[in-house]
Design an enzyme around this catalytic site. Structure first.
Site, short mmCIF file in Angstrom:
data_model
loop_
_atom_site.label_atom_id
_atom_site.label_comp_id
_atom_site.label_asym_id
_atom_site.label_seq_id
_atom_site.Cartn_x
_atom_site.Cartn_y
_atom_site.Cartn_z
N HIS A 48 -8.33 -0.55 6.95
CA HIS A 48 -8.56 -1.83 7.63
C HIS A 48 -9.12 -2.82 6.60
O HIS A 48 -10.01 -2.48 5.82
CB HIS A 48 -9.56 -1.64 8.77
CG HIS A 48 -9.74 -2.89 9.58
ND1 HIS A 48 -8.81 -3.32 10.49
CD2 HIS A 48 -10.73 -3.81 9.58
CE1 HIS A 48 -9.22 -4.46 11.02
NE2 HIS A 48 -10.38 -4.79 10.49
N ASN A 66 0.84 -1.21 0.00
CA ASN A 66 0.00 0.00 0.00
C ASN A 66 0.87 1.25 0.00
O ASN A 66 0.57 2.22 -0.71
CB ASN A 66 -0.92 0.01 1.22
CG ASN A 66 -2.16 -0.83 0.99
OD1 ASN A 66 -3.06 -0.44 0.26
ND2 ASN A 66 -2.19 -2.02 1.57
#
Ligand code: GRF
Length: 308
Positions: free
Chosen positions: A218, A128
């Protein structure tokens, strides 16, 4: 008599400030030093009795033996004393001073009135982080100025190096019981913090220093499957075990509770028969890579607009 008493109190006070510990912990630390030192003396003397040399050679070997045994003894004694973390960091700092190897390089100072400066916090491989850095390379108003990790071997540090982004390793003691690096982040002008797979809980002081300016991702649809212990494969295992037909990602602001702050964005993917934690993780990662950088950009730009 009183003069000596005040001198000793002042010295204790200085140690407490320097090591950022309370009086009880300072007492245990000093006790650990004392016991560790005594053991070093006893064992050192026994070893020296076995070495048939004298004169200057004896002195040199004695110094070497003591230098090697002392850290070992202090670390061993620190374990039952509950001070292992303190002494590991303490000895690490001494070693760094001797070898000249400081863990962290000096960081660039704040560029005034320039782009919004992001720090990415991550503990893992950093896929990410890579997408975020790529997204903001050459961005006119946002840049990634720092990658922060708690793990010296985290892949995210290599990702940062690939892009020439400065990295910074944090230590548990300072993060949780010190100033949480807030003065440093202020000094180098960090405006937003992005958590991209960062496994430590953020201390309340740091959350308060970045109100609505700290964003987490998340790998599930919060409020389900969040909270302490819900990370990585544990999330996907729980989703599959519960027979969910759908999972996804949640991007949210960070507050003082795990996976709890206001939701900014969610995206979903199906959980199919035969999905394993690994296959679900792949789907989730694709969603994260597709959306996270864009959502960060929109959240920051909308705040900039509001503030002008
Ligand atoms: C992501 O799945 C993210 O949702 C979670 O940690 C993981 C980090 O993955 N918080 P990577 O290191 O970016 O690949």
């Amino acid at each position: 008599m009183f003069k000596h008493f005040y001198l000793v109190c002042g010295m204790f006070q200085k140690f407490q400030e320097k090591w950022k510990v309370g009086p009880v912990q300072l007492f245990i630390i000093l006790l650990t030093f004392a016991v560790g030192g005594t053991l070093t003396g006893m064992i050192g003397r026994r070893i020296m009795n076995l070495i048939p040399v004298d004169g200057i050679v004896w002195v040199i070997i004695y110094i070497i033996v003591m230098t090697l045994i002392w850290p070992l003894m202090v670390i061993l004694v620190s374990i039952p004393m509950g001070q292992f973390v303190f002494f590991r960091n303490y000895l690490g700092r001494i070693a760094a001073r001797f070898t000249g190897k400081q863990k962290n390089q000096p960081l660039p100072s704040a560029e005034k009135a320039s782009r919004v400066n992001l720090a990415i916090f991550a503990s893992g491989t950093g896929t990410n982080a890579r997408k975020i850095i790529e997204h903001f390379t050459n961005h006119p108003s946002i840049k990634v100025g720092l990658v922060v990790s708690n793990k010296p071997a985290a892949g995210v540090l290599d990702v940062a190096k690939d892009f020439g982004v400065p990295t910074f390793l944090i230590e548990k003691e300072e993060f949780f019981r010190g100033h949480s690096y807030i003065p440093l982040f202020r000094e180098i002008g960090i405006d937003f913090i992005i958590l991209a797979g960062f496994l430590w809980k953020i201390p309340p002081a740091l959350v308060a220093a970045y109100p609505s300016r700290m964003i987490n991702i998340h790998p599930a649809l919060l409020p389900k499957y969040g909270g302490k212990g819900m990370y990585g494969k544990f999330v996907h295992e729980a989703v599959i075990a519960a027979g969910e037909k759908e999972s996804g990602i949640t991007i949210h602001y960070v507050d003082e509770q795990y996976d709890h702050g206001a939701t900014i964005f969610q995206a979903t993917c199906p959980v199919e028969d035969g999905d394993t934690p690994e296959t679900l993780a792949e789907k989730i990662h694709s969603l994260e890579h597709a959306h996270f950088p864009q959502v960060i950009e929109e959240a920051i730009l909308s705040q900039l607009v509001k503030n002008h």
